[in-house]
Design a protein around this motif. Sequence first.
Motif, PDB file in Angstrom:
ATOM      1  N   TYR A 297       0.817  -1.227   0.000  1.00 19.84           N
ATOM      2  CA  TYR A 297       0.000   0.000   0.000  1.00 19.84           C
ATOM      3  C   TYR A 297       0.844   1.267   0.000  1.00 19.84           C
ATOM      4  CZ  TYR A 297      -4.511  -2.302   0.383  1.00 19.84           C
ATOM      5  OH  TYR A 297      -5.646  -3.030   0.116  1.00 19.84           O
ATOM      6  N   LYS A 298       2.148   1.155  -0.234  1.00 17.57           N
ATOM      7  CA  LYS A 298       3.013   2.330  -0.252  1.00 17.57           C
ATOM      8  C   LYS A 298       2.549   3.396  -1.250  1.00 17.57           C
ATOM      9  CE  LYS A 298       7.848   3.796  -0.573  1.00 17.57           C
ATOM     10  NZ  LYS A 298       9.256   3.367  -0.789  1.00 17.57           N
ATOM     11  N   PRO A 299       2.077   3.021  -2.463  1.00 19.28           N
ATOM     12  CA  PRO A 299       1.593   4.062  -3.380  1.00 19.28           C
ATOM     13  C   PRO A 299       0.477   4.918  -2.788  1.00 19.28           C
ATOM     14  CG  PRO A 299       1.870   1.980  -4.536  1.00 19.28           C
ATOM     15  CD  PRO A 299       2.046   1.682  -3.082  1.00 19.28           C
ATOM     16  N   PHE A 300      -0.322   4.332  -1.929  1.00 23.34           N
ATOM     17  CA  PHE A 300      -1.406   5.086  -1.308  1.00 23.34           C
ATOM     18  C   PHE A 300      -0.866   5.971  -0.189  1.00 23.34           C
ATOM     19  CE2 PHE A 300      -2.972   1.152  -3.065  1.00 23.34           C
ATOM     20  CZ  PHE A 300      -4.022   1.576  -3.863  1.00 23.34           C
ATOM     21  N   LEU A 301       0.122   5.469   0.543  1.00 21.63           N
ATOM     22  CA  LEU A 301       0.748   6.264   1.601  1.00 21.63           C
ATOM     23  C   LEU A 301       1.437   7.493   1.017  1.00 21.63           C
ATOM     24  CD1 LEU A 301       2.290   3.337   3.682  1.00 21.63           C
ATOM     25  CD2 LEU A 301       0.488   4.874   4.467  1.00 21.63           C
ATOM     26  N   LEU A 302       2.040   7.344  -0.166  1.00 20.51           N
ATOM     27  CA  LEU A 302       2.711   8.472  -0.813  1.00 20.51           C
ATOM     28  C   LEU A 302       1.740   9.593  -1.132  1.00 20.51           C
ATOM     29  CD1 LEU A 302       5.091   6.541  -3.258  1.00 20.51           C
ATOM     30  CD2 LEU A 302       5.745   7.791  -1.187  1.00 20.51           C
ATOM     31  N   ASN A 303       0.486   9.235  -1.356  1.00 24.43           N
ATOM     32  CA  ASN A 303      -0.543  10.247  -1.649  1.00 24.43           C
ATOM     33  C   ASN A 303      -1.304  10.692  -0.403  1.00 24.43           C
ATOM     34  OD1 ASN A 303      -0.098  10.408  -4.448  1.00 24.43           O
ATOM     35  ND2 ASN A 303      -1.224   8.516  -4.778  1.00 24.43           N
ATOM     36  N   ASN A 304      -0.755  10.322   0.759  1.00 21.87           N
ATOM     37  CA  ASN A 304      -1.309  10.764   2.052  1.00 21.87           C
ATOM     38  C   ASN A 304      -2.682  10.195   2.371  1.00 21.87           C
ATOM     39  OD1 ASN A 304       0.937  12.459   2.763  1.00 21.87           O
ATOM     40  ND2 ASN A 304       0.184  13.978   1.294  1.00 21.87           N
ATOM     41  N   PHE A 305      -3.028   9.059   1.748  1.00 27.18           N
ATOM     42  CA  PHE A 305      -4.250   8.388   2.155  1.00 27.18           C
ATOM     43  C   PHE A 305      -4.003   7.649   3.460  1.00 27.18           C
ATOM     44  CE2 PHE A 305      -4.790   8.334  -2.599  1.00 27.18           C
ATOM     45  CZ  PHE A 305      -5.693   9.374  -2.599  1.00 27.18           C
ATOM     46  N   ARG A 306      -5.034   7.495   4.227  1.00 22.10           N
ATOM     47  CA  ARG A 306      -4.885   6.887   5.543  1.00 22.10           C
ATOM     48  C   ARG A 306      -4.920   5.365   5.458  1.00 22.10           C
ATOM     49  NH1 ARG A 306      -8.556   8.724  10.184  1.00 22.10           N
ATOM     50  NH2 ARG A 306     -10.236   8.324   8.715  1.00 22.10           N
ATOM     51  N   VAL A 307      -3.849   4.730   5.913  1.00 23.68           N
ATOM     52  CA  VAL A 307      -3.836   3.285   6.088  1.00 23.68           C
ATOM     53  C   VAL A 307      -3.873   3.028   7.588  1.00 23.68           C
ATOM     54  CG1 VAL A 307      -2.601   1.134   5.695  1.00 23.68           C
ATOM     55  CG2 VAL A 307      -2.544   2.935   3.949  1.00 23.68           C
ATOM     56  N   ILE A 308      -4.946   2.402   8.031  1.00 25.91           N
ATOM     57  CA  ILE A 308      -5.172   2.213   9.464  1.00 25.91           C
ATOM     58  C   ILE A 308      -4.925   0.743   9.804  1.00 25.91           C
ATOM     59  CG2 ILE A 308      -6.837   2.461  11.352  1.00 25.91           C
ATOM     60  CD1 ILE A 308      -8.368   4.447   9.559  1.00 25.91           C
ATOM     61  N   PHE A 309      -3.868   0.497  10.551  1.00 24.41           N
ATOM     62  CA  PHE A 309      -3.581  -0.856  11.024  1.00 24.41           C
ATOM     63  C   PHE A 309      -4.250  -1.073  12.378  1.00 24.41           C
ATOM     64  CE2 PHE A 309      -0.127  -0.421   7.963  1.00 24.41           C
ATOM     65  CZ  PHE A 309      -0.120  -1.676   7.369  1.00 24.41           C
ATOM     66  N   MET A 310      -4.772  -2.287  12.556  1.00 23.96           N
ATOM     67  CA  MET A 310      -5.435  -2.638  13.810  1.00 23.96           C
ATOM     68  C   MET A 310      -5.372  -4.147  13.970  1.00 23.96           C
ATOM     69  SD  MET A 310      -9.442  -2.020  12.669  1.00 23.96           S
ATOM     70  CE  MET A 310      -9.144  -0.318  12.172  1.00 23.96           C
ATOM     71  N   ASP A 311      -5.935  -4.655  15.061  1.00 23.03           N
ATOM     72  CA  ASP A 311      -6.008  -6.102  15.230  1.00 23.03           C
ATOM     73  C   ASP A 311      -7.037  -6.680  14.260  1.00 23.03           C
ATOM     74  OD1 ASP A 311      -8.726  -6.592  16.955  1.00 23.03           O
ATOM     75  OD2 ASP A 311      -7.768  -4.699  17.495  1.00 23.03           O
ATOM     76  N   ILE A 312      -6.935  -7.962  14.006  1.00 23.25           N
ATOM     77  CA  ILE A 312      -7.770  -8.591  12.979  1.00 23.25           C
ATOM     78  C   ILE A 312      -9.262  -8.576  13.328  1.00 23.25           C
ATOM     79  CG2 ILE A 312      -8.235 -10.747  11.739  1.00 23.25           C
ATOM     80  CD1 ILE A 312      -5.237 -11.325  11.855  1.00 23.25           C
ATOM     81  N   PRO A 313      -9.680  -8.943  14.553  1.00 26.51           N
ATOM     82  CA  PRO A 313     -11.115  -8.894  14.845  1.00 26.51           C
ATOM     83  C   PRO A 313     -11.715  -7.499  14.657  1.00 26.51           C
ATOM     84  CG  PRO A 313      -9.990 -10.193  16.502  1.00 26.51           C
ATOM     85  CD  PRO A 313      -8.926  -9.542  15.670  1.00 26.51           C
ATOM     86  N   SER A 314     -10.956  -6.460  15.002  1.00 31.58           N
ATOM     87  CA  SER A 314     -11.468  -5.095  14.823  1.00 31.58           C
ATOM     88  C   SER A 314     -11.623  -4.752  13.352  1.00 31.58           C
ATOM     89  CB  SER A 314     -10.537  -4.086  15.499  1.00 31.58           C
ATOM     90  OG  SER A 314     -10.512  -4.280  16.895  1.00 31.58           O
ATOM     91  N   ALA A 315     -10.691  -5.219  12.520  1.00 31.41           N
ATOM     92  CA  ALA A 315     -10.806  -4.970  11.078  1.00 31.41           C
ATOM     93  C   ALA A 315     -12.026  -5.681  10.509  1.00 31.41           C
ATOM     94  CB  ALA A 315      -9.535  -5.439  10.366  1.00 31.41           C
ATOM     95  N   GLU A 316     -12.240  -6.922  10.938  1.00 33.65           N
ATOM     96  CA  GLU A 316     -13.410  -7.664  10.469  1.00 33.65           C
ATOM     97  C   GLU A 316     -14.703  -6.976  10.895  1.00 33.65           C
ATOM     98  OE1 GLU A 316     -11.560 -12.221  10.415  1.00 33.65           O
ATOM     99  OE2 GLU A 316     -12.448 -11.428  12.256  1.00 33.65           O
TER     100      GLU A 316
END
Length: 437
Positions: free
Chosen positions: A188-207
């Motif tokens: 997802y680096k191309p998206f990070l370069l454009n300042n889009f938000r990549v939100i990392f979290m635990d798996i159950p929360s993402a689901e």
Amino acid sequence: MNIAIVGTGYVGLVSGACFAETGATVTCVDVDSAKIEALKKGVIPIYEPGLDELVMKNINAGRLKFSTSLPDVLNEQQIVFTAVGTPPDEDGSADLKYVLQVAKTIGENLNRYLVVVTKSTVPVGTSHKISDTIKAELDKRGVDVPFDVASNPEFLKEGNAIKDFMSPDRVVIGVDSDRAKNILTKLYKPFLLNNFRVIFMDIPSAEMTKYAANSMLATRISFMNDIANLCELVGADVNKVRAGIGSDTRIGRKFLYAGCGYGGSCFPKDVKALIKTAEDNGYSLDVLKAVERVNERQKGILFDKLFKAFNGDLSRKTVALWGLAFKPETDDMRESTALVVIKKLLDAGCRVQAYDPEAINECKRIIGDKIAYYNNKYDALVDADALMLLTEWQEFRLPDWDVVGKHMRRRLVLDGRNIFDSDDMAEHGFEYHCIGK
């Protein structure tokens, strides 16, 4: 980076084409050999604006490939996404058989480290089932191959999917290892370069995030439909109410439009699945149960208005439908209001004449020749006793009302999406009914 996406439905195909556009080498896998052969030639099985050009561009660039065999390509990949269907079971729960079959195949053939990412919409806890399935197959083989499971739910809107993918509000990723996080960060680096938000979290929360997001949007729609129905009873105008409450920054304007019910592949299925997940855990999501009830009732509201307009006698009446898809810019009719309306009209003895810019073939596939289909919106109006607007396609917004009136037997319009102006309708001599006025 080499990635594979299993499933070439809406989510899988859009994701594959868009990842390829960012420079990844993508192999889309599907067991449907006819579909794969068609895709290799650039023939797209769904309607999504811009997708056919994007697919062909990346096929020609050598970044997008297609296969019917996951085992043949598995050990060339760093990441495998599952984007197979999770249709609702009779009890409303998500059917995970296709997701778990992909996991089983991975376990049977995996020879080197892999990140397995779930893009299919799956209930909380599915990642553990995927992990257990892969591990069980590895144990049967007597091998110890490292792997990680992650969750990366999609938030694509049909009709706007490519823009949503390439310019997302956010990307949600659930991980439980630094190794998986580092690999997905690279993807997802191309998206990070454009300042889009990549939100990392635990798996159950993402689901849970995927279900909670769709359920919140469905709740806003059903809430406004409920308010609209009350507006009609008390003499208020829901469009003015929407403007009044939408100007509150705590509420906002999006998904506050009253209409004749939501449909599609996501909202109905996800609301049901979240209700079932709660029940499985001993909890009742009473708000969502009400959301579902309101929406099912709302899908019949235009028929109720029509029934009243003809004093309960609809036999041998001809009704024209403008719009069959559940929303504009798609041919998707899953859970569409049109299917509910058509059944009610046919049961009441009506002749139905329908037009939609994209969904006619899909409607023919679902219900066959029970209704008449037309390739022009005006042709569908010939000798009609009423016109129902079910989908707010752009071409319906400014019709020639003189032409409409000349074609129809009775100048009766029932607007399920509130796109017409009541004063304009009155000027042209139409009896006009909409939602919430």
